[in-house]
Design a protein around this motif. Structure first.
Motif, PDB file in Angstrom:
ATOM      1  N   GLU A 164      -1.097 -60.854 -42.856  1.00 13.43           N
ATOM      2  CA  GLU A 164      -1.979 -61.449 -41.952  1.00 13.43           C
ATOM      3  C   GLU A 164      -2.706 -60.648 -41.191  1.00 13.43           C
ATOM      4  O   GLU A 164      -2.255 -59.641 -40.178  1.00 13.43           O
ATOM      5  CB  GLU A 164      -1.156 -62.533 -41.118  1.00 13.43           C
ATOM      6  N   GLN A 165      -4.119 -60.725 -41.217  1.00 18.12           N
ATOM      7  CA  GLN A 165      -5.214 -60.162 -40.437  1.00 18.12           C
ATOM      8  C   GLN A 165      -5.619 -60.892 -39.163  1.00 18.12           C
ATOM      9  O   GLN A 165      -6.002 -62.129 -39.428  1.00 18.12           O
ATOM     10  CB  GLN A 165      -6.183 -59.549 -41.098  1.00 18.12           C
ATOM     11  N   HIS A 166      -6.004 -60.148 -38.083  1.00 21.23           N
ATOM     12  CA  HIS A 166      -6.222 -61.074 -36.899  1.00 21.23           C
ATOM     13  C   HIS A 166      -7.551 -60.354 -36.636  1.00 21.23           C
ATOM     14  O   HIS A 166      -7.670 -59.206 -36.322  1.00 21.23           O
ATOM     15  CB  HIS A 166      -5.529 -60.896 -35.754  1.00 21.23           C
ATOM     16  N   PHE A 167      -8.666 -61.323 -36.404  1.00 15.17           N
ATOM     17  CA  PHE A 167      -9.989 -60.724 -35.903  1.00 15.17           C
ATOM     18  C   PHE A 167     -10.260 -61.271 -34.580  1.00 15.17           C
ATOM     19  O   PHE A 167      -9.941 -62.389 -34.266  1.00 15.17           O
ATOM     20  CB  PHE A 167     -11.058 -61.315 -36.770  1.00 15.17           C
ATOM     21  N   VAL A 168     -10.665 -60.099 -33.901  1.00 19.41           N
ATOM     22  CA  VAL A 168     -10.973 -60.657 -32.398  1.00 19.41           C
ATOM     23  C   VAL A 168     -12.559 -60.765 -32.280  1.00 19.41           C
ATOM     24  O   VAL A 168     -13.395 -59.821 -32.382  1.00 19.41           O
ATOM     25  CB  VAL A 168     -10.246 -59.488 -31.496  1.00 19.41           C
ATOM     26  N   VAL A 169     -12.827 -61.849 -32.037  1.00 13.29           N
ATOM     27  CA  VAL A 169     -13.969 -62.172 -31.837  1.00 13.29           C
ATOM     28  C   VAL A 169     -14.739 -62.270 -30.202  1.00 13.29           C
ATOM     29  O   VAL A 169     -14.062 -62.849 -29.476  1.00 13.29           O
ATOM     30  CB  VAL A 169     -14.752 -63.715 -32.077  1.00 13.29           C
ATOM     31  N   GLN A 170     -15.663 -61.182 -29.991  1.00 17.23           N
ATOM     32  CA  GLN A 170     -15.861 -60.989 -28.388  1.00 17.23           C
ATOM     33  C   GLN A 170     -16.671 -62.008 -28.007  1.00 17.23           C
ATOM     34  O   GLN A 170     -17.763 -62.379 -28.665  1.00 17.23           O
ATOM     35  CB  GLN A 170     -16.517 -59.586 -28.453  1.00 17.23           C
ATOM     36  N   TYR A 225     -33.223 -61.679 -37.717  1.00 13.85           N
ATOM     37  CA  TYR A 225     -32.002 -61.034 -37.091  1.00 13.85           C
ATOM     38  C   TYR A 225     -30.628 -61.750 -37.318  1.00 13.85           C
ATOM     39  O   TYR A 225     -29.659 -61.088 -37.533  1.00 13.85           O
ATOM     40  CB  TYR A 225     -32.450 -60.741 -35.714  1.00 13.85           C
ATOM     41  N   CYS A 226     -30.669 -63.054 -37.080  1.00 12.14           N
ATOM     42  CA  CYS A 226     -29.703 -63.793 -37.168  1.00 12.14           C
ATOM     43  C   CYS A 226     -29.043 -63.911 -38.786  1.00 12.14           C
ATOM     44  O   CYS A 226     -27.701 -63.699 -38.842  1.00 12.14           O
ATOM     45  CB  CYS A 226     -29.919 -65.421 -36.859  1.00 12.14           C
ATOM     46  N   SER A 227     -29.948 -63.824 -39.707  1.00 12.61           N
ATOM     47  CA  SER A 227     -29.557 -63.616 -41.000  1.00 12.61           C
ATOM     48  C   SER A 227     -28.533 -62.709 -41.325  1.00 12.61           C
ATOM     49  O   SER A 227     -27.678 -62.498 -42.085  1.00 12.61           O
ATOM     50  CB  SER A 227     -30.759 -63.554 -41.987  1.00 12.61           C
ATOM     51  N   ALA A 228     -29.062 -61.284 -40.498  1.00 15.86           N
ATOM     52  CA  ALA A 228     -28.228 -60.104 -40.864  1.00 15.86           C
ATOM     53  C   ALA A 228     -26.980 -60.119 -40.299  1.00 15.86           C
ATOM     54  O   ALA A 228     -25.899 -59.780 -40.574  1.00 15.86           O
ATOM     55  CB  ALA A 228     -29.315 -58.897 -40.105  1.00 15.86           C
ATOM     56  N   GLU A 229     -26.970 -60.914 -38.791  1.00 17.24           N
ATOM     57  CA  GLU A 229     -25.776 -61.070 -38.129  1.00 17.24           C
ATOM     58  C   GLU A 229     -24.702 -62.029 -39.010  1.00 17.24           C
ATOM     59  O   GLU A 229     -23.502 -61.811 -38.760  1.00 17.24           O
ATOM     60  CB  GLU A 229     -26.088 -61.676 -36.859  1.00 17.24           C
ATOM     61  N   ILE A 230     -25.107 -62.960 -39.477  1.00 15.22           N
ATOM     62  CA  ILE A 230     -24.328 -64.028 -40.133  1.00 15.22           C
ATOM     63  C   ILE A 230     -23.689 -63.401 -41.414  1.00 15.22           C
ATOM     64  O   ILE A 230     -22.572 -63.748 -41.611  1.00 15.22           O
ATOM     65  CB  ILE A 230     -25.145 -65.174 -40.865  1.00 15.22           C
ATOM     66  N   GLN A 231     -24.062 -62.261 -41.956  1.00 10.82           N
ATOM     67  CA  GLN A 231     -23.414 -61.569 -43.122  1.00 10.82           C
ATOM     68  C   GLN A 231     -22.100 -60.731 -42.742  1.00 10.82           C
ATOM     69  O   GLN A 231     -21.525 -60.403 -43.516  1.00 10.82           O
ATOM     70  CB  GLN A 231     -24.403 -60.413 -43.691  1.00 10.82           C
ATOM     71  N   LYS A 232     -21.943 -60.546 -41.392  1.00  8.13           N
ATOM     72  CA  LYS A 232     -20.969 -59.715 -40.933  1.00  8.13           C
ATOM     73  C   LYS A 232     -19.693 -60.596 -40.844  1.00  8.13           C
ATOM     74  O   LYS A 232     -19.676 -62.029 -40.901  1.00  8.13           O
ATOM     75  CB  LYS A 232     -21.160 -59.424 -39.612  1.00  8.13           C
ATOM     76  N   GLU A 233     -18.339 -59.909 -41.190  1.00  8.49           N
ATOM     77  CA  GLU A 233     -17.110 -60.463 -41.468  1.00  8.49           C
ATOM     78  C   GLU A 233     -16.788 -61.517 -40.425  1.00  8.49           C
ATOM     79  O   GLU A 233     -16.226 -62.614 -40.789  1.00  8.49           O
ATOM     80  CB  GLU A 233     -16.178 -59.614 -41.792  1.00  8.49           C
ATOM     81  N   TYR A 234     -17.099 -61.206 -39.225  1.00  9.07           N
ATOM     82  CA  TYR A 234     -16.444 -62.044 -38.112  1.00  9.07           C
ATOM     83  C   TYR A 234     -17.289 -63.289 -38.053  1.00  9.07           C
ATOM     84  O   TYR A 234     -16.952 -64.421 -37.539  1.00  9.07           O
ATOM     85  CB  TYR A 234     -16.546 -61.451 -36.770  1.00  9.07           C
ATOM     86  N   MET A 235     -18.411 -63.111 -38.388  1.00  4.86           N
ATOM     87  CA  MET A 235     -19.412 -64.536 -38.388  1.00  4.86           C
ATOM     88  C   MET A 235     -19.120 -65.241 -39.663  1.00  4.86           C
ATOM     89  O   MET A 235     -19.110 -66.535 -39.391  1.00  4.86           O
ATOM     90  CB  MET A 235     -20.935 -64.129 -38.485  1.00  4.86           C
ATOM     91  N   ILE A 236     -18.856 -64.670 -40.858  1.00  2.00           N
ATOM     92  CA  ILE A 236     -18.379 -65.516 -41.714  1.00  2.00           C
ATOM     93  C   ILE A 236     -17.191 -66.232 -41.411  1.00  2.00           C
ATOM     94  O   ILE A 236     -17.072 -67.675 -41.779  1.00  2.00           O
ATOM     95  CB  ILE A 236     -18.077 -64.604 -43.078  1.00  2.00           C
TER      96      ILE A 236
END
Length: 350
Positions: A12-18, A238-249
């Motif tokens: 199990e992986q845990h992602f920390v979203v700042q 810029y938002c489109s590029a950010e949404i591609q990141k794993e934490y945003m998915i």
């Protein structure tokens, strides 16, 4: 035998979203000495310019009454502050009034008859007070206005109007662009529409529309709309590029509301890029409005108009050209550096 030997399940992986901490941001910002100095300098420029409004538009009534208000040389450049004017009382009633005033107040003056055209000269410091000396620090222009006061008045109008446009653009376009980017279908359509729109220069749009409607509020509305569209486009990118990141998915697929996604995650992540990209728009709008004035749209409050209107009187008083350029350039540079410093501070807490 190790019981986990045949266990192929993924750990199990845990992602920390700042999430941005406002107090941390303010602490970082206030500890940034470069930002503080630049911000202080920018505010001082604005305050000094605002103070200029107490000086009655920059025209000294006495000088206007005596007919000597135009193209006075800067006082700070001369020790004796002599004013020279053509002595022709037979055709100029104000010369008689001037001589009468000088004699009545026991002010020394001289009439040089040796010149081809007789000249009347006197020390202007003898007839003005301290407040008026300040107004004449950079002399007057061809309209008899104080170069210092009229420039700062127009500068203040220009900056306040353009900054208002810029702030409204940010508040409208950032959320809109962010929400659109979360909807794939809307994003695809808007990206195509806005990409074609931003290919057309603002000047072309203004020229086409202002031929039909010559109205100040129409001008501001057009500037605002074109700015919002351009800002929405880049916010979407810029938002489109950010949404591609794993934490945003993960966040997009969670139960988190779109409002929370936009205001807590997307906008804080892209705001620094948008600020750096669009902070130059302040000077761009001022220049654009000045261009509109050149082609015939009546705008009197733009600071760059001083340069256009007074260029042919450059030899009479060069400061009516230099001061608007220097004053505006210093402000735009300091404002730009403030925004860059602010953006870098935002980046450090991401």
């Amino acid at each position: 035998m190790n019981k986990n030997f045949f266990n192929f399940s993924q750990k199990e992986q845990h992602f920390v979203v700042q999430i941005h901490n406002n107090s941390n941001f303010l602490r970082k910002l206030l500890s940034n000495k470069v930002f503080i100095w630049l911000m202080t300098f920018t505010i001082i420029i604005l305050i000094i310019s605002l103070i200029s409004f107490i000086f009655n538009g920059g025209v000294i009534p006495l000088l206007k009454e005596l007919g000597i208000e135009k193209n006075i040389k800067p006082i700070f450049l001369r020790k004796n502050n002599l004013i020279e004017t053509v002595y022709n009382p037979e055709v100029n009633e104000k010369i008689k009034l001037l001589v009468s005033f000088l004699e009545k107040n026991n002010i020394d003056y001289n009439i040089d008859y040796t010149k081809l055209v007789p000249k009347l000269s006197f020390n202007i410091s003898d007839i003005i007070n301290t407040k008026e000396r300040f107004e004449l620090l950079l002399g007057t222009n061809n309209l008899g206005e104080s170069v210092l006061i009229s420039t700062m008045n127009k500068f203040t109008h220009s900056v306040l109007i353009t900054m208002s446009i810029f702030i409204v653009e940010l508040f409208i376009a950032l959320p809109l662009g962010s929400f659109i980017s979360l909807n794939r279908k809307s994003f695809t359509i808007c990206k195509v529409v806005f990409s074609y729109f931003i290919m057309v220069p603002d000047l072309v749009i203004l020229m086409l529309l202002l031929v039909v409607v010559k109205n100040f509020f129409a001008l501001l509305t057009i500037l605002l709309i074109t700015g919002i569209f351009r800002l929405i486009y880049w916010t979407m990118q810029y938002c489109s590029a950010e949404i591609q990141k794993e934490y945003m998915i993960i966040l997009v697929n969670s139960n988190l509301s779109k409002t929370a996604l936009v205001y807590k995650h997307l906008i804080p992540k892209i705001i620094s890029k948008i600020l750096i990209l669009f902070s130059a728009r302040l000077g761009y709008i001022i220049g654009l409005i000045s261009t509109i004035n050149i082609i015939g749209f009546p705008i009197e409050w733009n600071v760059l108009n001083n340069i256009k209107e007074n260029w042919k009187y450059l030899n009479d008083n060069i400061w009516q050209i230099l001061f608007p350029i220097i004053h505006l350039t210093l402000f735009l540079l300091s404002f730009r550096l403030v925004i860059v410093s602010l953006a870098r501070t935002i980046d450090t807490i991401k």
